[in-house]
Enzyme design. Structure first.
Site, PDB file in Angstrom:
ATOM      1  N   ARG A 272       0.816  -1.204   0.000  1.00 31.74           N
ATOM      2  CA  ARG A 272       0.000   0.000   0.000  1.00 31.74           C
ATOM      3  C   ARG A 272       0.862   1.272   0.000  1.00 31.74           C
ATOM      4  O   ARG A 272       0.592   2.211  -0.745  1.00 31.74           O
ATOM      5  CB  ARG A 272      -0.896  -0.006   1.239  1.00 31.74           C
ATOM      6  CG  ARG A 272      -1.700   1.243   1.465  1.00 31.74           C
ATOM      7  CD  ARG A 272      -2.261   1.280   2.869  1.00 31.74           C
ATOM      8  NE  ARG A 272      -2.912   0.048   3.242  1.00 31.74           N
ATOM      9  CZ  ARG A 272      -4.176  -0.250   2.971  1.00 31.74           C
ATOM     10  NH1 ARG A 272      -4.919   0.614   2.319  1.00 31.74           N
ATOM     11  NH2 ARG A 272      -4.695  -1.403   3.348  1.00 31.74           N
ATOM     12  N   ARG A 308     -12.845  -1.002  -2.026  1.00 29.10           N
ATOM     13  CA  ARG A 308     -12.411  -0.733  -0.656  1.00 29.10           C
ATOM     14  C   ARG A 308     -13.477  -0.059   0.227  1.00 29.10           C
ATOM     15  O   ARG A 308     -13.673  -0.464   1.370  1.00 29.10           O
ATOM     16  CB  ARG A 308     -11.121   0.086  -0.645  1.00 29.10           C
ATOM     17  CG  ARG A 308      -9.928  -0.634  -1.281  1.00 29.10           C
ATOM     18  CD  ARG A 308      -8.647   0.179  -1.146  1.00 29.10           C
ATOM     19  NE  ARG A 308      -8.211   0.213   0.232  1.00 29.10           N
ATOM     20  CZ  ARG A 308      -8.226   1.287   0.988  1.00 29.10           C
ATOM     21  NH1 ARG A 308      -8.678   2.445   0.514  1.00 29.10           N
ATOM     22  NH2 ARG A 308      -7.800   1.237   2.235  1.00 29.10           N
ATOM     23  N   CYS A 342     -26.082  -2.677  -8.562  1.00 24.03           N
ATOM     24  CA  CYS A 342     -27.409  -2.945  -7.985  1.00 24.03           C
ATOM     25  C   CYS A 342     -27.267  -3.472  -6.554  1.00 24.03           C
ATOM     26  O   CYS A 342     -27.670  -4.609  -6.253  1.00 24.03           O
ATOM     27  CB  CYS A 342     -28.173  -3.927  -8.856  1.00 24.03           C
ATOM     28  SG  CYS A 342     -28.517  -3.308 -10.502  1.00 24.03           S
TER      29      CYS A 342
END
Length: 415
Positions: A272, A308, A342
């Protein structure tokens, strides 16, 4: 509305609206200069001569970025056979790769052994399997020293209640299995979770080094990763003090090597930290609405594009790019930016104070270079976006093409 990206000179003279026009929406945009700078910061973190950086490929698997990471001196931390294939394609050599596995098949272990890289397993049963696959081999182990931390329960990878690592109380059984299969334990590693630094990280380092002292022939100790990225830049969050971190780790390393009697390699595994800030995800506003008290801005940034926020409530700062000469930015309101999937959990930003967005605005989701495209999927049969790189000379290069519907159908037709 571009203060953060302007401060970083992220676009290097390129217009984000033009990037969307030229390469489509949504679009992942990476900055080569920022990616290289983060690699160099990690490489220089420690003054210890046998210090190594294993870039966690799972954070961003794009081959162009992997090649850059290797150019900058990083090794590769790998968690699947597919990542092995990607690392080899990017030019990493087997001796530059550490395969840290979790619940993989015997076939996957055989493949890893055949490639020639070091394999680290994280359970007694997988250690037994690896011993059968590679008797007499050189192996590594992932321990769980009982310490974990992170910004959300789903990113904590150490301590009680996590599936990762061998607890220290099982070291006698570990030694029995090593002897049973004539295995040589050359390294140990751990990972306590993401977005960590401070006492909890250092407690983990100390606990891992106590485990290391119980094995006499180690060649490396891997402290893992989890170095925090400042995701709240718009609220003044500061980056890590790398000079302080480096000195602290050097002190731990110096004390350990003096007691251990020889110098071994020490590694970290940042994923990260290296890739997050080099990436911005661009998307387009297609609708706005109000439901009761709530204001919604509908975009093409569904969770199939960035998972995320839906997966573990992550925060990403938001910038808005509006066509010149259009409606001026108004007084800020509380707004929810949502996607086009959806699902009720499909959102990018909840209850953010932002100027009202209008149809046609381009939204920039900052610090999206880690666990962004890597987690993309084709839910609702939506195509995955393209990825482009703003190169050191400011030119833009496509480094992954946008999916086509033909691509998505190919493996399903005439089977």
């Amino acid at each position: 509305m571009r203060k953060v990206t302007d401060d970083f000179n992220f676009y290097q003279g390129n217009c984000p609206r033009e990037l969307v026009h030229n390469y489509g929406s949504p679009l992942y945009v990476y900055n080569e200069n920022i990616f290289r700078k983060r690699c160099r910061e990690m490489i220089k973190l420690s003054s210890y001569p046998k210090f190594a950086v294993n870039y966690a490929i799972k954070a961003n698997t794009n081959l162009t970025l992997l090649r850059i990471a290797r150019e900058e001196g990083c090794r590769a931390d790998i968690s699947s056979r597919g990542e092995v294939v990607a690392a080899l394609a990017a030019g990493f050599k087997p001796e530059e790769m550490l395969f840290v596995v979790n619940n993989v098949s015997e076939d996957e272990l055989r493949y890893a052994v055949s490639v020639g890289m070091t394999v680290s397993v994280d359970s007694l049963s997988q250690l037994d399997t690896l011993g059968r696959v590679n008797p007499g081999g050189r192996i590594a182990l992932r321990f769980n020293p009982g310490i974990g931390g992170g910004h959300h329960e789903k990113v904590i990878t150490g301590g009680d209640g996590t599936k990762f690592g061998i607890m220290p109380e099982y070291i006698p059984q570990v030694k029995e299995l090593l002897a049973k299969h004539d295995l040589k334990l050359i390294g140990i590693n751990h990972h306590i979770g993401s977005q960590n630094w401070g006492d909890i990280y250092l407690d983990g380092v100390n606990a891992l080094l106590k485990i290391a002292k119980q094995f006499d022939e180690l060649e490396f100790v891997d402290f893992g990763g989890g170095f925090a990225t400042p995701y709240h830049k718009q609220n003044g969050e500061k980056p890590l003090d790398l000079q302080m971190i480096g000195k602290t780790l050097d002190n731990f390393i110096s004390k350990f090597t003096a007691e251990y009697g020889r110098e071994i390699t020490f590694m970290i595994e940042p994923g990260r930290y290296i890739s997050a800030e080099c990436g911005v995800l661009l998307g387009t506003v297609h609708a706005t609405k109000t439901c009761g008290e709530a204001r919604y801005v509908g975009t093409d940034l569904g969770f199939s594009v960035l998972k995320r926020p839906t997966l573990y409530d992550s925060h990403h700062d938001i910038e808005i790019y509006r066509e010149k000469g259009s409606i001026p930015f108004g007084e800020k309101q509380i707004i929810n930016i949502v996607g086009n999937q959806c699902e009720s959990g499909d959102y990018i930003a909840k209850e953010r104070e932002l100027s009202p967005l209008i149809v046609g605005d381009v939204v920039g989701v900052l610090d999206a270079g880690a666990y962004g495209y890597a987690m993309c999927c084709t839910y609702n049969h939506r195509a995955r976006p393209a990825e482009v790189l703003i190169q050191e000379n400011s030119s833009v290069k496509v480094i992954r093409k946008r999916d086509t519907f033909e691509d998505m159908l190919q493996n399903m037709l005439d089977c």
